[in-house]
Write a protein that holds these residues in place. Structure first.
Motif, PDB file in Angstrom:
ATOM      1  N   ASN A   1      21.968  76.512  37.401  1.00  0.00           N
ATOM      2  CA  ASN A   1      22.938  75.730  37.479  1.00  0.00           C
ATOM      3  C   ASN A   1      23.064  74.724  36.280  1.00  0.00           C
ATOM      4  OD1 ASN A   1      20.907  73.454  37.315  1.00  0.00           O
ATOM      5  ND2 ASN A   1      21.349  72.914  39.046  1.00  0.00           N
ATOM      6  N   ASP A   2      24.126  74.284  35.769  1.00  0.00           N
ATOM      7  CA  ASP A   2      24.413  73.996  34.212  1.00  0.00           C
ATOM      8  C   ASP A   2      23.459  73.437  33.511  1.00  0.00           C
ATOM      9  OD1 ASP A   2      27.170  75.243  34.970  1.00  0.00           O
ATOM     10  OD2 ASP A   2      28.073  72.907  35.282  1.00  0.00           O
ATOM     11  N   VAL A   3      22.458  72.337  34.318  1.00  0.00           N
ATOM     12  CA  VAL A   3      21.389  71.616  33.874  1.00  0.00           C
ATOM     13  C   VAL A   3      19.859  72.214  34.306  1.00  0.00           C
ATOM     14  CG1 VAL A   3      22.772  69.575  34.422  1.00  0.00           C
ATOM     15  CG2 VAL A   3      20.877  70.403  35.996  1.00  0.00           C
ATOM     16  N   GLY A   4      19.999  73.804  33.891  1.00  0.00           N
ATOM     17  CA  GLY A   4      18.888  74.258  33.968  1.00  0.00           C
ATOM     18  C   GLY A   4      18.134  74.612  35.423  1.00  0.00           C
ATOM     19  N   LEU A   5      18.669  74.158  36.204  1.00  0.00           N
ATOM     20  CA  LEU A   5      18.375  74.216  37.299  1.00  0.00           C
ATOM     21  C   LEU A   5      18.285  75.156  38.221  1.00  0.00           C
ATOM     22  CD1 LEU A   5      18.227  71.014  39.417  1.00  0.00           C
ATOM     23  CD2 LEU A   5      16.163  71.048  38.129  1.00  0.00           C
TER      24      LEU A   5
ATOM     25  N   ARG B   1      13.666  83.307  43.767  1.00  0.00           N
ATOM     26  CA  ARG B   1      14.428  83.418  42.911  1.00  0.00           C
ATOM     27  C   ARG B   1      15.263  84.043  42.240  1.00  0.00           C
ATOM     28  NH1 ARG B   1      11.962  79.412  38.288  1.00  0.00           N
ATOM     29  NH2 ARG B   1      10.851  77.074  39.493  1.00  0.00           N
ATOM     30  N   ASN B   2      16.946  84.185  42.472  1.00  0.00           N
ATOM     31  CA  ASN B   2      17.272  85.536  42.052  1.00  0.00           C
ATOM     32  C   ASN B   2      17.454  85.203  39.915  1.00  0.00           C
ATOM     33  OD1 ASN B   2      18.952  83.242  40.970  1.00  0.00           O
ATOM     34  ND2 ASN B   2      20.575  83.406  43.407  1.00  0.00           N
ATOM     35  N   GLY B   3      17.168  84.629  39.301  1.00  0.00           N
ATOM     36  CA  GLY B   3      16.973  84.820  38.359  1.00  0.00           C
ATOM     37  C   GLY B   3      18.277  83.432  37.409  1.00  0.00           C
ATOM     38  N   LYS B   4      19.393  82.924  38.513  1.00  0.00           N
ATOM     39  CA  LYS B   4      20.495  82.355  37.969  1.00  0.00           C
ATOM     40  C   LYS B   4      19.493  80.829  38.143  1.00  0.00           C
ATOM     41  CE  LYS B   4      23.693  85.608  39.440  1.00  0.00           C
ATOM     42  NZ  LYS B   4      24.779  85.771  40.646  1.00  0.00           N
TER      43      LYS B   4
END
Length: 383
Positions: A98-102, A93-96
């Protein structure tokens, strides 16, 4: 040696570096270019291009080794695949998100996944071996025996059977087999393939495919369902569920098929490189090296046109060079004229002057005049 589908670490690092550079570049130029320029030494550019070519060669060799995989295809056909997919096997995981939180992740390792055969793969491969007639012939025979061949129609599918493929493969899976992008006959793609056969000097095989119904105007007009002078986007193949549609053309258009056919026409009647620089004196010269089968001079088919003859009784074929100059081939041998130049020419000028040229090469002054068109009335080439 067993093939590993895990991407080696050094190739993964190469991909990751190049992909990052590409994404960074696209982000920088998304809205505007700075307009700044920089200069590079020619030897530096050559070194960069050589490295790129080395990567392309490596990719091609690995692709052929991996092969394809599909319904009835175990990957041993020896036909170059067209597409792959990649399975991310390790990530972080890189800490970012998408728009729906995935969550977003960075890939750390991946594995190659294979798809069924597509006609584009061997078509592009032929471009890399075009000067090796044996290699072209070998690939032609492999394709003809593969799942890309629609034996009932004597044509070639755009893809082999896609049975069992995931819908993640793309929109082609939305179509029923034999229709549009799913195992139909894409005329444009087929014509690209036929063109490479002609470029590879498989003259007999090319014309067998043409007269066998693979190309217009030799298709069955009842099956095709439209004018034989009209290209289509695709034909419903024998994989389609309704047999009454097999071989019928849909979405008539001036598509890429027309452009490919013009390229074939040029090779058939003119040759690959009519103009060339003489290595001995550095001057511009010209020659015609057609690829015309004997049946174009006289065909015993039921609907064939009557042959035409010259004053000596030899059969002739004519065409217009540059859509302007009538050219007549005189076939004294009565044989196929496959990639051979004439024994002599007669060039008639617009003012009535006649130039008789002995040998297969047209000299510079006439070559230039022919290219300028207006001063030349006709050309006769004698074989």
């Amino acid at each position: 040696e067993a093939t590993s589908y895990d991407v080696p670490q050094e190739l993964f690092t190469y991909w990751n570096t190049v992909a990052t550079a590409r994404e960074t570049y696209r982000a920088k130029v998304e809205y505007y270019f700075s307009g700044d320029t920089s200069s590079m030494a020619s030897d530096e550019v050559v070194a960069i291009i050589d490295r790129w070519l080395a990567q392309i060669d490596l990719g091609m060799s690995r692709a052929i080794k991996f092969g394809s995989q599909g319904d009835g295809d175990d990957g041993t056909s020896g036909i170059p695949p067209s597409y792959f997919h990649y399975i991310i096997t390790q990530w972080e995981r890189n800490g970012k998100s998408n728009d729906v939180g995935l969550p977003h992740v960075n890939a750390l390792a991946m594995q190659v996944g294979r798809f069924p055969l597509f006609l584009e793969g061997p078509t592009r491969y032929l471009k890399t071996v075009i000067d090796d007639k044996a290699a072209v012939s070998t690939m032609y025979q492999k394709v003809k025996k593969s799942g890309l061949r629609d034996e009932a129609l004597k044509m070639y599918y755009v893809s082999a059977s896609l049975k069992g493929q995931s819908y993640d493969m793309g929109r082609m899976m939305a179509f029923t087999p034999g229709w549009l992008e799913n195992q139909s006959i894409w005329m444009h793609m087929s014509y690209k393939y036929y063109l490479e056969l002609l470029r590879g000097k498989l003259y007999v095989e090319f014309f067998d495919e043409m007269r066998g119904g693979g190309m217009l105007p030799f298709m069955d007009p009842v099956k095709y369902g439209r004018s034989l002078m009209e290209c289509s986007s695709f034909l419903a193949s024998s994989a389609f569920s309704d047999p009454s549609y097999h071989g019928r053309g849909f979405s008539a258009r001036l598509s890429g098929s027309t452009a490919e056919f013009l390229s074939m026409w040029k090779l058939i009647f003119i040759g690959q490189n009519p103009y060339f620089i003489d290595e001995n004196d550095g001057t511009l010269k010209m020659h015609l090296k057609p690829a015309i089968p004997a049946w174009m001079f006289e065909d015993d088919g039921e609907n064939a046109a009557d042959p035409t003859y010259d004053e000596d009784g030899y059969k002739t074929v004519s065409f217009k060079l540059f859509a302007h100059i009538p050219v007549t081939y005189h076939n004294s041998k009565g044989s196929d004229l496959f990639g051979i130049a004439p024994d002599k020419y007669k060039v008639t000028m617009a003012d009535g002057e006649v130039h008789n040229v002995q040998g297969s090469v047209i000299p510079t002054n006439l070559a230039v005049a022919i290219r300028k068109l207006y001063s030349v009335q006709s050309i006769d080439a004698y074989f």
